[in-house]
Each structure stands twice: as C-alpha cells, then as structure tokens.
Motif scaffolding. Structure first.
Motif, short mmCIF file in Angstrom:
data_model
loop_
_atom_site.label_atom_id
_atom_site.label_comp_id
_atom_site.label_asym_id
_atom_site.label_seq_id
_atom_site.Cartn_x
_atom_site.Cartn_y
_atom_site.Cartn_z
N GLU A 47 50.90 67.87 53.12
CA GLU A 47 50.32 67.29 51.91
C GLU A 47 50.69 65.80 51.79
O GLU A 47 49.84 64.99 51.38
N ARG A 48 51.92 65.45 52.12
CA ARG A 48 52.31 64.03 52.06
C ARG A 48 51.47 63.19 53.00
O ARG A 48 51.03 62.09 52.66
N THR A 49 51.24 63.70 54.18
CA THR A 49 50.45 62.96 55.16
C THR A 49 48.99 62.86 54.74
O THR A 49 48.34 61.82 54.91
N ALA A 50 48.47 63.96 54.17
CA ALA A 50 47.07 63.95 53.73
C ALA A 50 46.90 63.13 52.46
O ALA A 50 45.79 62.62 52.18
N GLY A 51 47.96 63.01 51.68
CA GLY A 51 47.88 62.25 50.44
C GLY A 51 47.14 62.95 49.34
O GLY A 51 46.64 62.30 48.40
N ILE A 52 47.06 64.29 49.42
CA ILE A 52 46.32 65.06 48.42
C ILE A 52 46.88 66.47 48.41
O ILE A 52 47.28 66.99 49.46
N PRO A 53 46.96 67.14 47.24
CA PRO A 53 47.45 68.53 47.21
C PRO A 53 46.53 69.46 48.00
O PRO A 53 45.30 69.36 47.92
N LEU A 54 47.13 70.35 48.75
CA LEU A 54 46.38 71.32 49.53
C LEU A 54 46.57 72.74 49.02
O LEU A 54 45.75 73.63 49.32
N VAL A 55 47.64 72.96 48.27
CA VAL A 55 47.99 74.30 47.79
C VAL A 55 48.31 74.25 46.31
O VAL A 55 49.01 73.34 45.86
N GLN A 56 47.78 75.21 45.57
CA GLN A 56 48.14 75.38 44.16
C GLN A 56 49.16 76.52 44.08
O GLN A 56 48.86 77.66 44.45
N ARG A 57 50.34 76.21 43.60
CA ARG A 57 51.41 77.19 43.55
C ARG A 57 51.55 77.74 42.14
O ARG A 57 51.59 76.98 41.18
#
Length: 311
Positions: A47-57
């Motif tokens: 997620e840090r590398t993508a710069g966007i949230p990928l998972v909703q926890r």
C-alpha cells in the motif's frame, strides 16, 4: 517506478491475491506459511508503494478497496498460470506426488473407490488423497476439487472426462420376500409389490424396462412402496430387511447378489433411465493434468475396467 522495485513486490502481490481468496489475514498467513504479522507487513508495504489503500480492515473481516480488487483481478490469472507451469515442470521428473482432492457419490465411493485406495497409495507413497463423499454435484473449480467420480449417462462438455466403466441398474429382493409375496413375471406385476425407489424431489415414482431378448416394447409402470431414499445403500439395506423390491445401481447390489443374500428380479428385463450408464472421472479443463491426478485416473480405469459383474 523502476523495474527492480516492482520485482521486489511480486511476492507481496501474490500475498494480496491469497488474502482476497482466504478472506482473513490469519487464513492467508496459514496458507502462505508465514506469521500474521508478516502478512500484514507485506500488505502495508504494498500500500505504501502504491500510495493508495488496497484493503479495508474491520474487526470481523477483510475487504478489498476498488483499487485492491482491480489489482487482484488483473494479476490472479498470471499467478495461477505460474503455479500451473511450476507444477507441470515439477511433474516432469520423479514419482507422482502431492495432494489429490477428489469427490465421489457416497455409495460408489464407500463400496468401490475406498477399498481400492490402499493399493494405490502403497504404489504411490508420495501421493495423498482427500476424498469427499457426497451425492450432491459440487462445482469442482469453485470448491477446489482436482477430480470427481461421476455416475451419469454423459460427461459434461466443459470438463476433461475419462470413462472408467459401464454400469447398469439391478432390480433386487430377498428370496424370503419373494416367497411371501410371489415373484413378479412382468414389469406390470410390480404395481402389486412394495417397491423401494430412489427419491428425487418432484419426480413421480415410475420404473421403465426393456426386454433383454427379442423386440418387445419398452414398458413403464407406476410403483409404490413404504420406503424411498436418495441413497442406494439405504435402498439395498431396506431390501435386505425384506421390505420390498429395490432398484439400485449394480455396484451397490454386487456383493449381496454374489453372496446370495439378494437375487435379481425380472432377469429377462433391463431397467432403464433410473441411473447413469457410465462411471466417469472428470476434472476442470486445464492444459496440464498433474501427474498425481493422472496416476489416480489410470489406476481407477484399470481397477474398474470390467465394471460390476453380476451373477
């Protein structure tokens, strides 16, 4: 982003795909053989590398964001291809190995498949078989089965299919029942008997027959009886208890006919339409068939090639 950085995240991308399929960090970590903390760190770094949230926890579940779902959708097939290729290359050498997840009907599995597995496993000690017995047709791809044994008249066109043997139905009863109630001489006589039939929801209990010799017409008769079941072993056991005449697959009646505990009824007539006419091994289509799966299919084809001979 440079190529080296992307390549360093391939394992993390795979972890995201596994997380999407497993539905939780705990299950995904167990599947990958890592700790839950390590699993969480992989997703966080991705997620840090993508710069966007990928998972909703949430406290109860894990859901992918729209970006996470897009990433999984676009990479899942590639990882599946890599896995198949690796399995195919590994199978090129050495003995068949690995887990084969198989499903089979209850009666067929108990009576004809399970007794033959010890010899197969002794021949291939690096193969493990996980067998689920069920009379319901499972979706092989969705439920993760490598192989299914099916009792049907035609294999599905969408799957790879191997014919294991032919099969037919047998009309059986005990001698004591026939002495008490008289042996039927034609299919029409069955209307006066207690008939033990395979229950299928919404179907009227009717049996059909063709003469084995001659050119007589096919006959159908509406039957009745005090017991019906959706399992052929239950019908066989009811016949053994003297409750009536049962129509069951030959593989269910074989042992009791050979021992004389049951006898065939209307031997000059062939029951039709009640059950499938072949036993198939089927699997979802794939370019490569794992050697362990192929070894089990070949073994079953040889073991069942003569079918289920009745006296």
């Amino acid at each position: 982003m440079d190529r080296q950085k992307i390549e360093s995240l391939w394992a993390h991308l795979h972890s995201l795909v596994v997380l999407a399929e497993a539905g939780s960090y705990t299950a995904a970590a167990a599947q990958l053989g890592v700790s839950k903390a390590a699993m969480s760190l992989r997703i966080a770094e991705l997620e840090r590398t993508a710069g966007i949230p990928l998972v909703q926890r949430t406290t109860r579940s894990v859901r992918l964001t729209e970006a996470g779902q897009q990433l999984v959708d676009e990479t899942r097939a590639s990882f599946a291809t890599i896995e198949r290729s690796f399995v195919g290359v590994r199978d090129l050498g050495g003995e068949p190995r690995g887990l084969v997840r198989m499903t089979a009907p209850v009666a067929l599995g108990r009576q004809q498949i399970v007794p033959r597995l010890p010899a197969f496993l002794a021949q291939y000690p690096q193969v493990r078989v996980e067998l689920e017995l069920s009379d319901s047709f499972a979706s092989l791809a969705r439920e993760g089965f490598d192989l299914a044994v099916r009792h049907t008249s035609a294999a599905p066109d969408t799957h790879i299919a191997w014919t294991l043997c032919k099969t037919r139905a047998a009309l059986v009863a005990t001698r004591s029942y026939l002495r008490r109630h008289g042996a039927p001489h034609s299919p029409a006589d069955l209307s006066e008997h207690q008939c033990l039939h395979y229950f299928r929801r919404g179907e009227q209990p009717t049996w059909s027959f063709e003469p084995i010799r001659g050119n007589g017409a096919r006959q159908s008769v509406a039957i009745q009886g005090g017991f019906a079941a959706n399992n052929s072993e239950a019908l066989r056991d009811a016949a053994l208890a003297g409750l009536g005449i049962a129509l069951v697959p030959d593989f269910t009646a074989q042992a009791d006919l050979q021992s004389g505990r049951l006898v065939q009824v209307l031997p000059g007539w062939r029951p039709t339409g009640a059950f499938g006419e072949h036993i198939y091994a089927i699997r979802p289509y794939s370019p490569l068939v794992p050697r362990a799966v192929r070894a089990l299919v070949d073994y079953l084809r040889e073991a069942l090639r003569d079918g289920f001979r009745l006296p």
